[in-house]
Design an enzyme around this catalytic site. Structure first.
Site, short mmCIF file in Angstrom:
data_model
loop_
_atom_site.label_atom_id
_atom_site.label_comp_id
_atom_site.label_asym_id
_atom_site.label_seq_id
_atom_site.Cartn_x
_atom_site.Cartn_y
_atom_site.Cartn_z
CD1 TRP A 55 49.53 39.85 37.13
CD2 TRP A 55 49.15 40.67 35.24
NE1 TRP A 55 48.55 39.24 36.58
CE2 TRP A 55 48.37 39.55 35.57
CE3 TRP A 55 49.43 41.27 33.95
CZ2 TRP A 55 47.47 39.28 34.23
CZ3 TRP A 55 48.52 40.98 32.92
CH2 TRP A 55 47.50 39.87 33.07
CG ASP A 56 46.85 40.78 40.40
OD1 ASP A 56 47.57 40.32 39.96
OD2 ASP A 56 45.84 40.40 40.61
CD GLU B 168 49.80 33.07 36.70
OE1 GLU B 168 50.83 33.84 37.19
OE2 GLU B 168 48.97 32.35 37.40
CE LYS C 123 45.48 31.93 36.82
NZ LYS C 123 46.45 31.89 37.65
CD GLN C 124 45.51 35.35 34.10
OE1 GLN C 124 45.82 34.55 34.94
NE2 GLN C 124 45.97 36.71 34.29
#
Length: 561
Positions: free
Chosen positions: A280-281, A412, A486-487
């Site tokens: 996905w980056d 994640e 996580k993000q």
């Protein structure tokens, strides 16, 4: 160390390996970029150096080494040609600094390697003008979608074993060391012959520089009153562009095989920069800036996903669904090459399919390219990803809404899976809506049942705190006190998805999830929070978060991140 590349070949300067786009070795989760022995990791043995300088000119895509003692100056320029993408070149100028009348010899440490753990290689031919190294990878990625091992043909100029020489009456001499790599021998040889025989070394170099200059004229980001940030910005864009095909080249067009967050110059070992895989980056984090300045390159990125559509269809059918389901990590064939260490992301982190559909949405919004929709399978990409989401949703009769169950959100840490990830449901809804909106162009009508799903998906929301919940039964109070995420996840609803919400909800989402995001999460998180606070006119906090998004990740002196 810095790296050079042109979307077809790339290398970290003075490293032991060269990499080629689409050339992978290893089965399934062991797939990684195939390590090609480097022809550019040799060194000059110049005694009593008075100066040495190493620089990367991102404006021209050239790495330069300058060495000097009392007798001689050496300038070596290493670059991956924009003119012919098969070429990785070293342009060397030896200049006398003493009076004429005696020869000068500069010894060189030759480190020629003709073997690789990833290839069965042989020296097919050798003379004083060229070496041909050829062979195949050792293992296919997947027997269903790759019938043969991948070929490699590499022509290169042998180094002068007796050293670089200046005759007694010479003031300078220019050398060009040519490496030409491709999966087709005729193409590799054609480019090698061109660089070796048909043009002067200075012409090869200047043509490459001119083409890179045109890239920057096509688009770039300029920053006022912050020279250091401008350098960071230039290098960041350069490193992405060096892993993408040139805007203009004399090489024939080749299928592009993805943009990895670790760049084309890395990924030869398991665990190193994701093995050179795309996930996905690619579409979420790197693609948007490319689309803004270089829409033809954005289309190349999407072409990779379209080219691997058969594997995407297989991935959906494997789990009992229809349409195109893209793998979390993708390499040569489009089957999932996520390593076995991470089965949860391979099985459940399917928002990647929505991320790709959203990238297609951005491409259409930015270019209005109807030909891509109708003639280059862009419409099929959009329709089939929507079909997947329609098959993935289930109806909850108690809630009287549709749900998407057992998924792993961008966060994640929410393993092994959750129900109704708010981000996943949003990209699924947008995917179906996009297929409907372009149906007048593609002539692919979207069934009403799909639209019912898109318009009636369940989005977890807490009416008391007025925040979106990351997934069903997510408890923000417990998380703030006892756990972390996580993000960036929920905050992505505001940007880039531009999901409708009030300013109050947008602010609540930002502040709530900032407090619970772990400090060692990915850098992209803080850029998303920075954008959110810019929207809300919290400029001081936005700047703090923006700096946090890159400062600790940029490594001097070449700003590699």
């Amino acid at each position: 160390m810095a790296y050079v590349g042109n979307g077809h070949v790339a290398t970290v300067i003075f490293s032991d390996f060269i990499y080629m786009n689409g050339l992978y070795n290893g089965a399934n989760g062991t797939s990684h970029r195939a390590r090609i022995p480097s022809t550019h990791n040799w060194q000059f043995k110049l005694e009593s150096l008075s100066s040495s300088l190493y620089s990367l000119d991102v404006a021209s895509g050239v790495f330069t080494e300058k060495l000097e003692n009392t007798q001689v100056r050496i300038e070596r320029r290493i670059f991956a040609s924009q003119e012919y993408t098969e070429l990785l070149l070293a342009h060397v100028v030896i200049t006398r600094l003493t009076s004429k009348g005696h020869p000068i010899i500069v010894p060189v440490e030759v480190n020629e390697q003709t073997t690789s753990i990833d290839f069965d290689l042989q020296v097919a031919s050798r003379d004083d003008k060229h070496v041909l190294l050829s062979g195949t990878t050792r293992e296919v990625e997947n027997n269903l979608f790759q019938s043969n091992r991948l070929s490699l043909f590499m022509y290169y100029t042998p180094l002068p074993t007796n050293g670089f020489q200046l005759g007694a009456q010479e003031t300078s001499r220019t050398y060009l060391f040519v490496t030409s790599l491709d999966t087709e021998q005729a193409r590799a040889k054609r480019s090698f012959d061109y660089a070796s025989n048909e043009r002067e070394p200075d012409e090869i170099w200047s043509s490459h520089v001119s083409l890179w200059n045109q890239v920057w004229l096509n688009g770039r980001i300029e920053i006022r009153d912050d020279v250091e940030l401008q350098r960071h910005m230039n290098s960041a864009l350069y490193y992405i562009l060096s892993s993408l095909p040139p805007l203009s080249t004399r090489s024939e067009h080749k299928q592009f095989y993805g943009l990895s967050p670790g760049s084309l110059s890395r990924g030869g070992r398991l665990g190193e920069d994701y093995g050179g895989h795309s996930f996905w980056d690619t579409e979420t984090w790197m693609y948007p800036s490319i689309l803004l300045f270089y829409p033809t390159l954005a289309k190349e990125i999407l072409s990779y996903r379209i080219a691997l559509r058969d594997a995407a269809m297989y991935n959906a059918e494997l789990f009992g669904y229809v349409g195109w389901r893209y793998p979390w990590e993708s390499a040569r064939t489009g089957i999932d090459v996520t390593p076995d260490c991470c089965p949860e992301v391979r099985l459940y982190q399917m928002h990647i399919t929505g991320d790709i559909a959203f990238a297609a949405r951005q491409y259409i919004a930015g270019t209005r390219d109807q030909s891509w929709l109708k003639n280059e399978m862009g419409g099929d990409l959009i329709y089939e990803t929507a079909r997947f989401w329609a098959s993935r949703a289930v109806y909850n009769s108690d809630r009287k809404q549709y749900e998407i169950l057992t998924v792993l959100p961008p966060d994640e840490d929410a393993q092994p899976f959750k129900n109704n990830s708010v981000f996943t449901n949003a990209v699924a809804s947008l995917s179906i809506q996009l297929a409907d909106r372009i149906s007048c162009i593609t002539e692919k009508p979207v069934p009403q049942a799909w639209l019912d799903i898109a318009n009636n998906l369940y989005f977890p929301f807490d009416n008391v705190t007025q925040i979106h919940l990351e997934y069903e039964n997510f408890n923000p109070i417990v998380f703030v006190e006892n756990a972390t995420i996580k993000q960036a996840d929920v905050v992505l609803l505001g940007f880039p998805l531009m999901w409708p919400m009030s300013k109050e909800v947008r602010r609540n989402d930002l502040l709530t999830y900032e407090r619970m995001t772990r400090d060692d999460g990915p850098a992209m998180t803080w850029s998303m929070h920075a954008i959110g606070h810019l929207e809300l006119k919290d400029f001081e906090l936005a700047e703090e978060l923006f700096r946090r998004s890159y400062e600790t990740y940029v490594r001097p002196p070449f700003n590699v991140s």
